[in-house]
Design a protein around this motif. Sequence first.
Motif, PDB file in Angstrom:
ATOM      1  N   ALA A 131       0.833  -1.204   0.000  1.00  0.00           N
ATOM      2  CA  ALA A 131       0.000   0.000   0.000  1.00  0.00           C
ATOM      3  C   ALA A 131       0.867   1.253   0.000  1.00  0.00           C
ATOM      4  N   SER A 132       1.957   1.214   0.725  1.00  0.00           N
ATOM      5  CA  SER A 132       2.878   2.356   0.757  1.00  0.00           C
ATOM      6  C   SER A 132       3.485   2.589  -0.626  1.00  0.00           C
ATOM      7  N   LYS A 133       3.865   1.502  -1.305  1.00  0.00           N
ATOM      8  CA  LYS A 133       4.405   1.626  -2.666  1.00  0.00           C
ATOM      9  C   LYS A 133       3.347   2.200  -3.606  1.00  0.00           C
ATOM     10  N   ALA A 134       2.102   1.730  -3.456  1.00  0.00           N
ATOM     11  CA  ALA A 134       1.010   2.234  -4.294  1.00  0.00           C
ATOM     12  C   ALA A 134       0.784   3.722  -4.039  1.00  0.00           C
ATOM     13  N   ALA A 135       0.760   4.117  -2.770  1.00  0.00           N
ATOM     14  CA  ALA A 135       0.562   5.528  -2.431  1.00  0.00           C
ATOM     15  C   ALA A 135       1.704   6.379  -2.983  1.00  0.00           C
TER      16      ALA A 135
END
Length: 125
Positions: A99-103
Amino acid sequence: DDFIAVPRAEQYFEPINWYRTILHELGHWTGHHSRLDRLPKGGDLPAYAREELCAEMASAFLCAELGIVPTVRHADYIGSWLSILREDSKAIFRAASQASKAADYLLAFLPQDKGTASKDEEALV
């Protein structure tokens, strides 16, 4: 086709939920094989539940970064998330990392200087 679709903003009871929904769907969008290559293949329900957890967490991270009060609105997903978390004690950490990579991927589209946009950013408008 490579796009996301959501109802028009005025169809939401609370307009803020339109933004939350867009950010959730953009979280899924980052998983496409041409971007972060994370989307599950086939009808694997646990993989689908992991992807939903990732997209919802990405939405929460983006909401926090953009000053939108995040909430988990998808109560029907929570049961599947719990089963994933019970089976795999590290699932939450993997989901948070993805999720952090996506954000980060999505936030990179924001102009660094609000007065200037790159050619890629202008193409998105």
